[in-house]
Design an enzyme around this catalytic site. Structure first.
Site, PDB file in Angstrom:
ATOM      1  N   ARG A   1       4.382   5.496   2.126  1.00  0.00           N
ATOM      2  CA  ARG A   1       4.912   6.832   2.394  1.00  0.00           C
ATOM      3  C   ARG A   1       4.305   7.853   1.441  1.00  0.00           C
ATOM      4  O   ARG A   1       4.896   8.903   1.188  1.00  0.00           O
ATOM      5  CB  ARG A   1       6.429   6.837   2.273  1.00  0.00           C
ATOM      6  CG  ARG A   1       6.930   6.300   0.959  1.00  0.00           C
ATOM      7  CD  ARG A   1       8.351   6.663   0.769  1.00  0.00           C
ATOM      8  NE  ARG A   1       8.932   5.882  -0.297  1.00  0.00           N
ATOM      9  CZ  ARG A   1      10.150   6.067  -0.748  1.00  0.00           C
ATOM     10  NH1 ARG A   1      10.900   7.010  -0.220  1.00  0.00           N
ATOM     11  NH2 ARG A   1      10.614   5.334  -1.717  1.00  0.00           N
TER      12      ARG A   1
ATOM     13  N   ASP B   1       3.370  -3.606  -8.533  1.00  0.00           N
ATOM     14  CA  ASP B   1       2.853  -2.404  -7.852  1.00  0.00           C
ATOM     15  C   ASP B   1       3.419  -1.141  -8.490  1.00  0.00           C
ATOM     16  O   ASP B   1       2.968  -0.037  -8.184  1.00  0.00           O
ATOM     17  CB  ASP B   1       3.177  -2.417  -6.347  1.00  0.00           C
ATOM     18  CG  ASP B   1       4.667  -2.526  -6.071  1.00  0.00           C
ATOM     19  OD1 ASP B   1       5.362  -3.221  -6.839  1.00  0.00           O
ATOM     20  OD2 ASP B   1       5.142  -1.933  -5.097  1.00  0.00           O
ATOM     21  N   ASN B   2       4.397  -1.295  -9.362  1.00  0.00           N
ATOM     22  CA  ASN B   2       4.989  -0.125 -10.002  1.00  0.00           C
ATOM     23  C   ASN B   2       4.542   0.021 -11.453  1.00  0.00           C
ATOM     24  O   ASN B   2       5.159   0.752 -12.223  1.00  0.00           O
ATOM     25  CB  ASN B   2       6.513  -0.201  -9.919  1.00  0.00           C
ATOM     26  CG  ASN B   2       6.997  -0.064  -8.477  1.00  0.00           C
ATOM     27  OD1 ASN B   2       6.326   0.560  -7.654  1.00  0.00           O
ATOM     28  ND2 ASN B   2       8.125  -0.659  -8.170  1.00  0.00           N
TER      29      ASN B   2
ATOM     30  N   ARG C   1       3.494  14.594  -6.310  1.00  0.00           N
ATOM     31  CA  ARG C   1       3.461  13.817  -7.552  1.00  0.00           C
ATOM     32  C   ARG C   1       2.059  13.875  -8.165  1.00  0.00           C
ATOM     33  O   ARG C   1       1.068  13.826  -7.472  1.00  0.00           O
ATOM     34  CB  ARG C   1       3.853  12.367  -7.250  1.00  0.00           C
ATOM     35  CG  ARG C   1       3.876  11.475  -8.477  1.00  0.00           C
ATOM     36  CD  ARG C   1       4.662  10.208  -8.211  1.00  0.00           C
ATOM     37  NE  ARG C   1       3.974   9.295  -7.297  1.00  0.00           N
ATOM     38  CZ  ARG C   1       4.497   8.132  -6.924  1.00  0.00           C
ATOM     39  NH1 ARG C   1       5.691   7.753  -7.352  1.00  0.00           N
ATOM     40  NH2 ARG C   1       3.837   7.346  -6.103  1.00  0.00           N
TER      41      ARG C   1
ATOM     42  N   GLY D   1       0.856  -1.177   0.000  1.00  0.00           N
ATOM     43  CA  GLY D   1       0.000   0.000   0.000  1.00  0.00           C
ATOM     44  C   GLY D   1       0.887   1.220   0.000  1.00  0.00           C
ATOM     45  O   GLY D   1       2.115   1.113  -0.021  1.00  0.00           O
TER      46      GLY D   1
ATOM     47  N   LYS E   1       4.524  12.431  -1.723  1.00  0.00           N
ATOM     48  CA  LYS E   1       5.372  11.251  -1.521  1.00  0.00           C
ATOM     49  C   LYS E   1       6.455  11.582  -0.499  1.00  0.00           C
ATOM     50  O   LYS E   1       7.258  12.486  -0.727  1.00  0.00           O
ATOM     51  CB  LYS E   1       5.998  10.838  -2.853  1.00  0.00           C
ATOM     52  CG  LYS E   1       6.806   9.568  -2.771  1.00  0.00           C
ATOM     53  CD  LYS E   1       7.263   9.110  -4.142  1.00  0.00           C
ATOM     54  CE  LYS E   1       8.217   7.923  -4.016  1.00  0.00           C
ATOM     55  NZ  LYS E   1       8.763   7.535  -5.318  1.00  0.00           N
TER      56      LYS E   1
ATOM     57  N   ASP F   1       7.350   5.354 -10.305  1.00  0.00           N
ATOM     58  CA  ASP F   1       8.375   4.853  -9.403  1.00  0.00           C
ATOM     59  C   ASP F   1       9.777   4.960  -9.987  1.00  0.00           C
ATOM     60  O   ASP F   1      10.326   4.008 -10.518  1.00  0.00           O
ATOM     61  CB  ASP F   1       8.090   3.412  -8.946  1.00  0.00           C
ATOM     62  CG  ASP F   1       8.759   3.155  -7.600  1.00  0.00           C
ATOM     63  OD1 ASP F   1       9.896   3.620  -7.419  1.00  0.00           O
ATOM     64  OD2 ASP F   1       8.137   2.529  -6.729  1.00  0.00           O
TER      65      ASP F   1
ATOM     66  N   ARG G   1      -2.714   0.599  -9.673  1.00  0.00           N
ATOM     67  CA  ARG G   1      -1.649  -0.283 -10.150  1.00  0.00           C
ATOM     68  C   ARG G   1      -2.212  -1.642 -10.539  1.00  0.00           C
ATOM     69  O   ARG G   1      -3.316  -2.000 -10.102  1.00  0.00           O
ATOM     70  CB  ARG G   1      -0.630  -0.463  -9.003  1.00  0.00           C
ATOM     71  CG  ARG G   1      -0.065   0.859  -8.511  1.00  0.00           C
ATOM     72  CD  ARG G   1       0.111   0.849  -6.985  1.00  0.00           C
ATOM     73  NE  ARG G   1       0.323   2.230  -6.500  1.00  0.00           N
ATOM     74  CZ  ARG G   1       1.508   2.821  -6.422  1.00  0.00           C
ATOM     75  NH1 ARG G   1       2.583   2.146  -6.742  1.00  0.00           N
ATOM     76  NH2 ARG G   1       1.603   4.067  -6.007  1.00  0.00           N
TER      77      ARG G   1
END
Ligand code: AMP
Ligand code: MG
Length: 496
Positions: A93, A254-255, A176, A90, A113, A264, A183
């Site tokens: 950060r 996840d990226n 960002r 998840g 981020k 990422d 994702r």
């Protein structure tokens, strides 16, 4: 003056269901200071630059205050990381402040981020060091200017607090922007639990937000059409990366954003010398995410989205699998076609074809054998077609070994055979072969200056030069030159 006053934040993702997120405020920081805001992006997002440059905005970018229209969340997802399954990740950060509608009427996420811990932080501190924030700002903005779909950097701030890594480092936060941060791993999180209802909710949301027109125009069922859209977006994205020598470095599921933007910028890097097996990431010891492996991995990643969507594609699993296989089998042709087209254009041809493809294969082989600089070789070749006074690269910034001569003759003969005027080819090559890429050794120097001496001038200069990567001026030659052997950066590190 409050930020996002003239452009209130929305929270459509929060409204699709509470299983997708946790409400989470940013954690305040000690003494924030602005590094940079991005006026061009602000304009595209319909955000008021004067609001973004206000002292109130600094507090928002630092997580010290939250705009009245924001309901901040951290989103949940899962992932295959380096091939291994992780059922629960998840935003560890990152905190999503909300969404704005841009000038193009599209919806964009605004995310902080490095804004502190969330329920998904595991053992992490929820923070970012200054270096990775500067790196992401430089590279993501360069990618945008190079025409590659990407998340963007709206602002960067230092926090005034230290973060603990191998040593104490200054902390920073990046604001960002993405078309969305959903994702492949977001789908996997629910799919792995057999929660088909949530997969459907998410798929319907993604279709509405990103692929409405394409799905409506398709003959396929909506979810097969969605899979087709994401498959095509990923295949084309990876072709674009490869056409500029970009190595993502951490293509975990996840990226990979389903909207098809690059996300990422941890251990990513642009190659200097061409080497198809190039790996930068210090943790990618098996070369899983090497330059030339990226398409294969993209295909593997998409197969996990297919897996998640199967129950929605047909009531019969057998039929659904057949549909998915057909879509997945199209990945490689879409990738190859895009890649060949981009390479054709880099050599000055309007379109690919058997002879042109052979030329690009042979050129890359020569480049690999001679380890010539990827960016400068292509840009240098354009000099063969340039008027004398505009030959800035060949024999100045790059020299092509004798072994290239036969190839150059064949290339020029093919241009002539196709009746491509040298001027036409030259113009196309100037638009497809950048002079400037974010070179690792210069990023490293910019980070060192900022971290060590609080001097951000090289960072700012780099961002400014890379905003126009296809132009060239001799006064900025230092940003175009390939590193000397002793300057070369051999490894990059995850941004944690
Ligand atoms: P990445 O390798 O950057 O894609 O990160 C993988 C996961 O680790 C994501 O869920 C991140 O949110 C989480 N993560 C990375 N760095 C930190 C950190 N400093 N604190 C908390 N979570 C982190
Ligand atoms: Mg990540």
């Amino acid at each position: 003056m409050a930020v996002f006053d003239s452009s209130p934040l929305q929270s459509s993702y929060r409204q699709i269901g509470e299983q997708f997120y946790t409400d989470q405020l940013p954690t305040p920081v000690g003494k924030p200071a602005l590094i940079r805001v991005n006026p061009a992006l602000a304009e595209q997002l319909n955000l008021s630059l004067s609001e973004l440059q206000s002292p109130e905005a600094l507090q928002v970018f630092a997580g010290n205050s939250v705009p009245p229209t924001s309901t901040p969340i951290a989103t949940v997802y899962a992932a295959h990381q380096f091939g291994g399954w992780n059922p629960q990740l998840g935003d560890g950060r990152a905190i999503l402040l909300g969404e704005v509608i841009g000038k193009d009427q599209q919806r964009y996420d605004i995310q902080l981020k490095g804004a502190g811990q969330t329920p998904y932080s595991r053992r992490g501190d929820g923070r970012s060091a200054l270096g990775p924030v500067l790196r992401e700002y430089i590279v993501s903005e360069a990618m945008a200017a190079l025409g590659v779909p990407t998340t963007r950097a709206l602002a960067a701030v230092t926090t005034g607090d230290r973060v603990v890594r191998e040593s104490y480092l200054p902390g920073a936060i990046l604001t960002r922007v993405a078309s969305s941060h959903i994702r492949i791993g977001t789908f996997q999180f629910f799919s792995a639990q057999g929660d088909v209802d949530s997969v459907k909710t998410l798929a319907d949301y993604v279709i509405e937000r990103h692929y409405k027109a394409a799905v409506e125009a398709s003959d396929e069922d909506s979810y097969s059409a969605l899979l087709t859209c994401v498959m095509q977006a990923q295949a084309r994205l990876i072709a674009r990366w490869m056409a500029i020598g970009f190595i993502h470095g951490v293509m975990n599921t996840d990226n990979m954003l389903v909207c098809g933007e690059t996300v990422d910028y941890g251990p990513c890097a642009f190659m200097d010398a061409y080497n198809p097996n190039k790996v930068f990431s210090s943790i990618d010891s098996h070369g899983r995410y090497a330059y030339a492996k990226q398409a294969e991995i993209g295909h593997w990643n998409i197969s996990w989205l297919a897996q998640a969507l199967l129950p929605l594609m047909d009531a019969s699993q057998e039929v659904a699998i057949k549909k998915a296989e057909k879509i997945l089998n199209a990945f490689s042709p879409v990738f190859t076609q895009t890649y060949q087209q981009l390479l054709a254009e880099k050599m000055g041809f309007a379109s690919a074809g058997a002879e042109v493809n052979q030329l690009s294969v042979d050129l890359l082989q020569l480049m690999a054998a001679e380890a010539t600089d990827f960016t400068l070789t292509f840009r240098g070749l354009s000099d063969y077609l340039a008027p004398e006074a505009e030959r800035y690269f060949l024999n100045k910034l790059v020299s092509l070994p004798e072994t290239f001569q036969a190839w150059v003759a064949r290339w020029q003969a093919e241009l002539a055979r196709q009746n491509v005027a040298p001027q036409t080819a030259h113009q196309l090559m100037l638009k497809t072969n950048p002079s400037y890429i974010p070179r690792n050794h210069i990023i490293a120097a910019a980070i060192e200056q900022a971290t060590g001496e609080e001097d951000f001038s090289l960072f700012h200069q780099m961002v400014d030069v890379l905003a126009k990567p296809f132009e060239y001026s001799e006064e900025n030659a230092s940003f175009a030159i390939a590193p000397k052997p002793e300057e070369e950066v051999l490894h990059t590190f995850c941004g944690t």
